[in-house]
Design a protein around this motif. Structure first.
Motif, PDB file in Angstrom:
ATOM      1  N   UNK A 109      -9.866   0.884 -14.792  1.00  0.00           N
ATOM      2  CA  UNK A 109      -9.171  -0.068 -13.921  1.00  0.00           C
ATOM      3  C   UNK A 109      -7.912   0.518 -13.280  1.00  0.00           C
ATOM      4  N   UNK A 110      -7.178   1.337 -14.026  1.00  0.00           N
ATOM      5  CA  UNK A 110      -5.950   1.939 -13.488  1.00  0.00           C
ATOM      6  C   UNK A 110      -6.270   2.933 -12.385  1.00  0.00           C
ATOM      7  N   UNK A 111      -7.298   3.747 -12.623  1.00  0.00           N
ATOM      8  CA  UNK A 111      -7.692   4.720 -11.590  1.00  0.00           C
ATOM      9  C   UNK A 111      -8.170   4.015 -10.331  1.00  0.00           C
ATOM     10  N   UNK A 112      -8.921   2.946 -10.507  1.00  0.00           N
ATOM     11  CA  UNK A 112      -9.388   2.191  -9.341  1.00  0.00           C
ATOM     12  C   UNK A 112      -8.228   1.596  -8.565  1.00  0.00           C
ATOM     13  N   UNK A 113      -7.244   1.049  -9.273  1.00  0.00           N
ATOM     14  CA  UNK A 113      -6.082   0.474  -8.603  1.00  0.00           C
ATOM     15  C   UNK A 113      -5.369   1.522  -7.766  1.00  0.00           C
ATOM     16  N   UNK A 216      13.870  10.201   3.550  1.00  0.00           N
ATOM     17  CA  UNK A 216      12.432  10.273   3.806  1.00  0.00           C
ATOM     18  C   UNK A 216      11.760   8.920   3.977  1.00  0.00           C
ATOM     19  N   UNK A 217      12.425   7.843   3.565  1.00  0.00           N
ATOM     20  CA  UNK A 217      11.802   6.523   3.672  1.00  0.00           C
ATOM     21  C   UNK A 217      12.840   5.435   3.880  1.00  0.00           C
ATOM     22  N   UNK A 218      12.402   4.393   4.566  1.00  0.00           N
ATOM     23  CA  UNK A 218      13.180   3.173   4.682  1.00  0.00           C
ATOM     24  C   UNK A 218      12.959   2.335   3.428  1.00  0.00           C
ATOM     25  N   UNK A 219      13.852   1.402   3.169  1.00  0.00           N
ATOM     26  CA  UNK A 219      13.695   0.515   2.020  1.00  0.00           C
ATOM     27  C   UNK A 219      12.426  -0.321   2.159  1.00  0.00           C
ATOM     28  N   UNK A 220      12.122  -0.746   3.387  1.00  0.00           N
ATOM     29  CA  UNK A 220      10.894  -1.510   3.609  1.00  0.00           C
ATOM     30  C   UNK A 220       9.669  -0.660   3.284  1.00  0.00           C
ATOM     31  N   UNK A 221       9.753   0.652   3.516  1.00  0.00           N
ATOM     32  CA  UNK A 221       8.646   1.543   3.136  1.00  0.00           C
ATOM     33  C   UNK A 221       8.334   1.407   1.650  1.00  0.00           C
ATOM     34  N   UNK A 222       9.393   1.375   0.837  1.00  0.00           N
ATOM     35  CA  UNK A 222       9.212   1.262  -0.609  1.00  0.00           C
ATOM     36  C   UNK A 222       8.628  -0.096  -0.975  1.00  0.00           C
ATOM     37  N   UNK A 223       9.127  -1.144  -0.342  1.00  0.00           N
ATOM     38  CA  UNK A 223       8.643  -2.498  -0.659  1.00  0.00           C
ATOM     39  C   UNK A 223       7.163  -2.629  -0.335  1.00  0.00           C
ATOM     40  N   UNK A 224       6.765  -2.123   0.830  1.00  0.00           N
ATOM     41  CA  UNK A 224       5.351  -2.219   1.207  1.00  0.00           C
ATOM     42  C   UNK A 224       4.503  -1.287   0.329  1.00  0.00           C
ATOM     43  N   UNK A 225       5.073  -0.154  -0.071  1.00  0.00           N
ATOM     44  CA  UNK A 225       4.366   0.715  -1.012  1.00  0.00           C
ATOM     45  C   UNK A 225       4.087   0.003  -2.323  1.00  0.00           C
ATOM     46  N   UNK A 226       5.056  -0.772  -2.801  1.00  0.00           N
ATOM     47  CA  UNK A 226       4.851  -1.576  -4.019  1.00  0.00           C
ATOM     48  C   UNK A 226       3.795  -2.653  -3.779  1.00  0.00           C
ATOM     49  N   UNK A 227       3.788  -3.219  -2.582  1.00  0.00           N
ATOM     50  CA  UNK A 227       2.828  -4.282  -2.274  1.00  0.00           C
ATOM     51  C   UNK A 227       1.392  -3.763  -2.275  1.00  0.00           C
ATOM     52  N   UNK A 228       1.156  -2.564  -1.730  1.00  0.00           N
ATOM     53  CA  UNK A 228      -0.219  -2.047  -1.725  1.00  0.00           C
ATOM     54  C   UNK A 228      -0.676  -1.714  -3.144  1.00  0.00           C
ATOM     55  N   UNK A 229       0.255  -1.298  -3.999  1.00  0.00           N
ATOM     56  CA  UNK A 229      -0.099  -1.072  -5.410  1.00  0.00           C
ATOM     57  C   UNK A 229      -0.457  -2.397  -6.074  1.00  0.00           C
ATOM     58  N   UNK A 232      -3.822  -3.226  -5.039  1.00  0.00           N
ATOM     59  CA  UNK A 232      -4.768  -2.361  -5.729  1.00  0.00           C
ATOM     60  C   UNK A 232      -5.076  -2.851  -7.128  1.00  0.00           C
ATOM     61  N   UNK A 233      -4.050  -3.249  -7.876  1.00  0.00           N
ATOM     62  CA  UNK A 233      -4.257  -3.772  -9.227  1.00  0.00           C
ATOM     63  C   UNK A 233      -5.010  -5.098  -9.204  1.00  0.00           C
ATOM     64  N   UNK A 234      -4.678  -5.959  -8.258  1.00  0.00           N
ATOM     65  CA  UNK A 234      -5.342  -7.258  -8.166  1.00  0.00           C
ATOM     66  C   UNK A 234      -6.844  -7.076  -7.965  1.00  0.00           C
ATOM     67  N   UNK A 235      -7.229  -6.215  -7.033  1.00  0.00           N
ATOM     68  CA  UNK A 235      -8.644  -5.989  -6.759  1.00  0.00           C
ATOM     69  C   UNK A 235      -9.335  -5.253  -7.901  1.00  0.00           C
ATOM     70  N   UNK A 236      -8.672  -4.228  -8.444  1.00  0.00           N
ATOM     71  CA  UNK A 236      -9.276  -3.450  -9.531  1.00  0.00           C
ATOM     72  C   UNK A 236      -9.479  -4.295 -10.776  1.00  0.00           C
ATOM     73  N   UNK A 237      -8.496  -5.135 -11.108  1.00  0.00           N
ATOM     74  CA  UNK A 237      -8.626  -5.992 -12.286  1.00  0.00           C
ATOM     75  C   UNK A 237      -9.754  -7.003 -12.113  1.00  0.00           C
TER      76      UNK A 237
END
Length: 262
Positions: A109-113, A216-229, A232-237
């Motif tokens: 599940x972690x790898x899939x996420x 190298x990144x905007x703060x919003x970049x980090x927030x959206x990066x967290x959102x895609x993770x 990923x966990x929601x779908x993988x689980x």
């Protein structure tokens, strides 16, 4: 004895090599695919200014003062450069190996996420190439500032001499931030010792500060990066629970060869 003769006798080794080949293939495909994103600077700068305006409205425009601190304190800048160029890959790989050793119930599940989130980020890279802060006036490229002290060149964190193999506009969302959150979540879920879980969240926090501080990144970049993770966990689980439900015998089902006792 040749490898094809050895592998059938050691199924765990065979599965490990298959997983390694899968991860490497996905990484190469992901890295190569980013090169197909547009490298047109004008629309990428326009998107960056739109993100900057959004951050100003949200009260999140903290990049400039953080970047200034990394510029003024040489050791901090050097630390951030090495962290940005190294931890993203090394820590993620180490955690993947650790999860694999814990068993498929925790690893798969972690790898899939991770794979799902990375593919989602790739889709955004291709649709909306965005310039990082270091391309805008008033921000310092910290990795470039310390390039003489490391193996990277002036092209983000790419090794010196191969900068042409990376797309510097693949900054939104930040997978440095996303993969670091993935590490924190899987360590939280699977580690027994509390201090190990703390280390996972510390890695996530330090990475978020470093990617912004190095320009190298905007703060919003980090927030959206967290959102895609998170996606990923929601779908993988969901897929994992569905698979486990299918494996369970249905209520009232009598296995073949058995009889019910009235």
């Amino acid at each position: 004895m040749s490898l094809p003769m050895v592998l059938p006798r050691y199924p765990r080794l065979r599965r490990g090599l298959q997983e390694l080949a899968l991860i490497l293939t996905l990484y190469v495909a992901y890295t190569s695919s980013r090169m197909f994103a547009s490298n047109a600077m004008t629309p990428a700068l326009h998107r960056a200014n739109e993100l900057l305006h959004l951050e100003e409205l949200m009260g999140l425009h903290w990049e400039r003062p953080i970047n200034k601190v990394f510029e003024q304190f040489e050791l901090l800048g050097l630390f951030g450069s090495y962290w940005y160029a190294t931890a993203h890959y090394v820590v993620t790989a180490v955690v993947l190996i650790w999860l694999y050793r814990l068993g498929s119930g925790r690893y798969v599940p972690a790898r899939r996420a991770l794979v799902i989130a990375t593919l989602l980020a790739l889709a955004i890279y291709l649709l909306a190439p965005t310039a990082p802060p270091r391309f805008l006036e008033g921000y310092v490229d910290i990795l470039n500032l310390h390039a003489a002290d490391g193996w990277w060149g002036a092209d983000a964190s790419a090794p010196r001499g191969v900068g042409q193999l990376t797309n510097e506009l693949a900054a939104f969302p930040s997978l440095h931030a996303g993969w670091a959150l993935w590490v924190a979540i899987v360590v939280q879920r699977n580690a027994v010792r509390p201090w190990v879980r703390v280390l996972g969240w510390a890695h996530c926090l330090v990475t978020a500060v470093v990617i912004v501080g190095t320009g190298n990144h905007w703060i919003v970049d980090a927030i959206v990066g967290w959102m895609v993770i998170g996606a990923g966990f929601l779908l993988a689980d969901r897929v994992w629970h569905w698979e486990q439900a299918r494996k369970m015998p249905q209520k009232g089902h009598v296995p073949e060869g058995c009889s019910q006792v009235g």
